[in-house]
Design an enzyme around this catalytic site. Structure first.
Site: not given
Length: 362
Positions: A53, A206, A213, A216, A222
């Site tokens: 991270e 995305c 899409c 997705c 959405c």
């Protein structure tokens, strides 16, 4: 909670759909324990999660994938890293940018080793108290390493949620709104999988441009997709033009072909990294050459060219001068002679040195 879009939408269905998709499509990353391995009893290593991270902040996954293994091989756990001189970590960090992260990496390792017995705390509040760990990183470690319900919002998740809700408020003002809605859709269980699933969805489906899409798993929930304009979100405020800064660096060479490098101050841009001696980087001050203020006044300098580099907040042009160390020259305590090929440098200084080496071959 009052939504900016259709209030009747069943947002609670998003998490189950996303988790099913993640179970089939999770990216394989060297620091990740995927959903299948989790079911088999494997557990994330908090040190691995923390290291990845920190490295991923303001850096692409592709870049970190190639460098993460090097760090893990040299420093297999936080106690080993804590016992390492900072200079070693700064040298290994060269090319990854945002060098304050390297200093904080070492500071955090020292605190975890000395104050926490070499074990990372598992709560957001305690994680936030560690050097170099802010709200996002604390939430990511708590969720991914310890499966705590911690709401994680990175750039990918920010984009996904802003499209789900079709948030019209421009970034960065929209960030608190996005965090609010992300909290609403966040499940009570499998927090780590959900965080990484949203990240993978944003990275591969995305996308910022040309989102897929049709692939997705949550497109039916959405608003941006329903409107036929997913690419318009997130709405962003107009960018201000970046200022232009200029400066000069001096590549002093010795008879061995080594170049004189100096350690930059710990605080400030490129803090603690090796670099070429030079002037301050001033905003639109025109061309500056070696003058009376130059520390190497007994050296004959020849301009070899210039390099440009783009930082987050400004563009930089550096004029590069080359000279040969005069007889009797003595370096200062923060300087050292290093062969160009062996110097671990930040990208902007690497560009300058590469120019010097290239021109010397002609």
């Amino acid at each position: 909670m009052a939504f900016e879009t259709r209030e009747e939408k069943n947002l609670s269905a998003i998490a189950p759909a996303l988790l099913r998709w993640y179970g089939r499509n999770a990216r394989t990353l060297p620091w990740r324990v995927g959903p299948k391995d989790l079911k088999s009893g494997a557990a994330p290593d908090p040190y691995h999660v923390w290291l990845s991270e920190i490295m991923l902040q303001q850096t692409t996954v592709a870049t970190v994938v190639t460098r993460y293994g090097e760090f893990l091989e040299r420093w297999p756990n936080v106690v080993v890293m804590a016992a390492t001189p900072l200079d070693d970590i700064l040298g290994a960090w060269a090319g990854l940018g945002y060098y304050a992260r390297a200093r904080n990496l070492h500071k955090c390792a020292v605190v975890v080793a000395s104050d926490h017995g070499g074990e990372f705390p598992d709560r957001e509040e305690a994680l936030r108290a560690l050097p170099g760990i802010g709200d996002y990183t604390a939430a990511a470690i708590a969720a991914i390493a310890f499966n705590q319900r911690a709401v994680v919002v990175d750039g990918n998740i920010e984009r996904v949620v802003s499209r789900i809700i079709a948030i019209e408020t421009p970034l960065p003002a929209a960030k608190p709104i996005i965090k609010q809605y992300t909290n609403y859709i966040w499940p009570k269980a499998r927090s780590g999988d959900f965080a990484q699933g949203l990240m993978d969805l944003g990275a591969g489906v995305c996308r910022p441009k040309a989102p897929s899409c049709s692939s997705c798993p949550i497109s039916s929930h959405c608003d941006a997709y329903a409107r036929g304009e997913p690419g318009r979100f997130p709405v962003k405020a107009p960018k201000k033009p970046k200022p232009i800064r200029t400066g000069v660096v001096f590549a002093l060479r010795n008879r061995k072909g080594e170049i004189l490098f100096e350690r930059r101050p710990d605080k400030g841009l490129l803090g603690g990294m090796l670099g070429l001696p030079g002037t301050d980087w001033l905003v639109e001050q025109g061309r500056a050459g070696p003058g009376a203020g130059d520390a190497f006044t007994k050296t004959t300098w020849k301009k070899t060219g210039s390099i440009t580099h783009i930082f987050t907040h400004f563009h930089l042009t550096l004029e590069v001068y080359v000279g040969v160390a005069p007889k009797g020259f003595r370096r200062s305590s923060n300087q050292q002679w290093i062969a160009p090929a062996k110097a671990r440098l930040p990208t902007v200084m690497k560009k300058a040195v590469e120019l010097v080496v290239e021109k010397s071959k002609r």
